[in-house]
Write a protein that holds these residues in place. Structure first.
Motif, mmCIF file in Angstrom:
data_model
loop_
_atom_site.group_PDB
_atom_site.id
_atom_site.type_symbol
_atom_site.label_atom_id
_atom_site.label_comp_id
_atom_site.label_asym_id
_atom_site.label_seq_id
_atom_site.Cartn_x
_atom_site.Cartn_y
_atom_site.Cartn_z
ATOM 1 N N GLU A 92 -2.795 2.555 -11.926
ATOM 2 C CA GLU A 92 -3.800 3.279 -12.252
ATOM 3 C C GLU A 92 -3.988 3.811 -13.588
ATOM 4 O O GLU A 92 -4.849 3.802 -14.076
ATOM 5 C CB GLU A 92 -4.016 4.253 -10.955
ATOM 6 C CG GLU A 92 -4.517 3.754 -9.868
ATOM 7 C CD GLU A 92 -4.547 4.727 -8.556
ATOM 8 O OE1 GLU A 92 -5.076 4.212 -7.630
ATOM 9 O OE2 GLU A 92 -3.886 5.671 -8.609
ATOM 10 N N THR A 146 0.670 -1.167 -0.037
ATOM 11 C CA THR A 146 -0.034 0.118 -0.166
ATOM 12 C C THR A 146 0.799 1.401 0.052
ATOM 13 O O THR A 146 0.463 2.288 -0.368
ATOM 14 C CB THR A 146 -1.101 0.043 1.176
ATOM 15 O OG1 THR A 146 -0.482 -0.102 2.257
ATOM 16 C CG2 THR A 146 -1.978 -1.189 1.134
ATOM 17 N N ASP A 147 1.987 1.039 0.380
ATOM 18 C CA ASP A 147 3.027 2.172 0.563
ATOM 19 C C ASP A 147 3.930 2.539 -0.799
ATOM 20 O O ASP A 147 4.707 3.524 -0.821
ATOM 21 C CB ASP A 147 3.995 2.493 1.550
ATOM 22 C CG ASP A 147 4.728 1.092 1.541
ATOM 23 O OD1 ASP A 147 4.669 0.256 0.897
ATOM 24 O OD2 ASP A 147 5.502 0.969 2.848
ATOM 25 N N ASN A 148 3.735 1.794 -1.707
ATOM 26 C CA ASN A 148 4.383 1.755 -3.133
ATOM 27 C C ASN A 148 3.507 2.559 -3.993
ATOM 28 O O ASN A 148 2.967 2.300 -4.790
ATOM 29 C CB ASN A 148 4.636 0.353 -3.709
ATOM 30 C CG ASN A 148 5.466 0.220 -4.755
ATOM 31 O OD1 ASN A 148 5.954 1.356 -5.272
ATOM 32 N ND2 ASN A 148 5.943 -0.724 -5.347
ATOM 33 N N VAL A 149 3.820 3.949 -3.769
ATOM 34 C CA VAL A 149 3.172 5.156 -4.727
ATOM 35 C C VAL A 149 3.339 5.303 -6.144
ATOM 36 O O VAL A 149 2.616 5.303 -6.752
ATOM 37 C CB VAL A 149 3.431 6.309 -3.864
ATOM 38 C CG1 VAL A 149 2.662 7.518 -4.594
ATOM 39 C CG2 VAL A 149 2.904 6.239 -2.439
ATOM 40 N N SER A 150 4.597 4.814 -6.400
ATOM 41 C CA SER A 150 5.041 4.922 -7.752
ATOM 42 C C SER A 150 4.468 3.832 -8.644
ATOM 43 O O SER A 150 3.868 4.061 -9.693
ATOM 44 C CB SER A 150 6.599 4.899 -8.032
ATOM 45 O OG SER A 150 7.162 3.978 -7.552
ATOM 46 N N LEU A 152 1.547 2.155 -7.544
ATOM 47 C CA LEU A 152 0.104 2.336 -7.736
ATOM 48 C C LEU A 152 -0.334 3.216 -8.767
ATOM 49 O O LEU A 152 -1.163 3.119 -9.475
ATOM 50 C CB LEU A 152 -0.252 2.916 -6.259
ATOM 51 C CG LEU A 152 -1.699 3.493 -6.106
ATOM 52 C CD1 LEU A 152 -2.722 2.208 -6.226
ATOM 53 C CD2 LEU A 152 -2.003 3.877 -4.763
ATOM 54 N N ARG A 153 0.420 4.487 -8.949
ATOM 55 C CA ARG A 153 0.168 5.551 -9.900
ATOM 56 C C ARG A 153 0.391 4.582 -11.471
ATOM 57 O O ARG A 153 -0.436 4.788 -12.142
ATOM 58 C CB ARG A 153 1.349 6.656 -9.925
ATOM 59 C CG ARG A 153 0.952 7.840 -10.768
ATOM 60 C CD ARG A 153 1.912 8.837 -10.408
ATOM 61 N NE ARG A 153 2.552 8.507 -9.185
ATOM 62 C CZ ARG A 153 3.587 8.984 -8.852
ATOM 63 N NH1 ARG A 153 4.176 9.458 -9.250
ATOM 64 N NH2 ARG A 153 4.168 8.606 -7.726
#
Length: 156
Positions: A127, A117-121, A123-124
């Motif tokens: 999406e 859940t903290d892997n923002v790049s 996730l982006r």
């Protein structure tokens, strides 16, 4: 048909991976994952099971990325089991190229994957390519972190 390597990166090839890539894959896992890297037997399995799509990004004379997709025809779903790019090669489109190349070889109408859940790049990236959040697996990772499950519905 254009090769993914020409579309995404002039100096990168996306090639099928095999058991001969076990050593470089172990090095990639060590560089990208700490507690959650796959054990040796899992790496051997992903490189040999017949239903698995396995691709490597090859650049500068070495494996710089890897993706594996597990197709489950009976369920109508495939799982992107792992995707990794060496830290020094990240943010260059290699992960995107691997994701799209793997998806192109999977024939199920739905593709799923999970990520921290903290892997923002990541996730982006997912999406941007049509993946939507469908579940959270609490405490999935060894350190207790949650996994976000994402799915992409495709019309084939």
């Amino acid at each position: 048909k254009w090769e993914a390597s020409f579309i995404f990166h002039n100096f990168m090839d996306i090639l099928p991976a095999s058991l001969l890539d076990l050593g470089p894959l172990q090095q990639l896992e060590r560089a990208c994952f700490t507690d959650d890297r796959w054990p040796l037997l899992d790496l051997m399995a992903v490189l040999t099971f017949p239903s698995v799509v396995r691709l490597k990004a090859h650049m500068d004379g070495r494996m710089v990325g890897f993706v594996a997709g597990d197709q489950r025809d009976a369920q109508g779903i495939s799982w992107i089991a792992t995707i990794a790019v060496l830290p020094q090669y990240q943010q260059q489109g290699i992960g995107r190229a691997l994701l799209l190349a793997c998806e192109s070889k999977l024939t199920t109408p739905r593709v799923r994957l999970c990520l921290r859940t903290d892997n923002v790049s990541a996730l982006r990236l997912y999406e941007q390519h049509g993946y939507q959040r469908v579940d959270v697996w609490r405490g999935y990772y060894k350190d207790g972190a949650d996994a976000l499950v994402m799915e992409k519905a495709r019309s084939l």
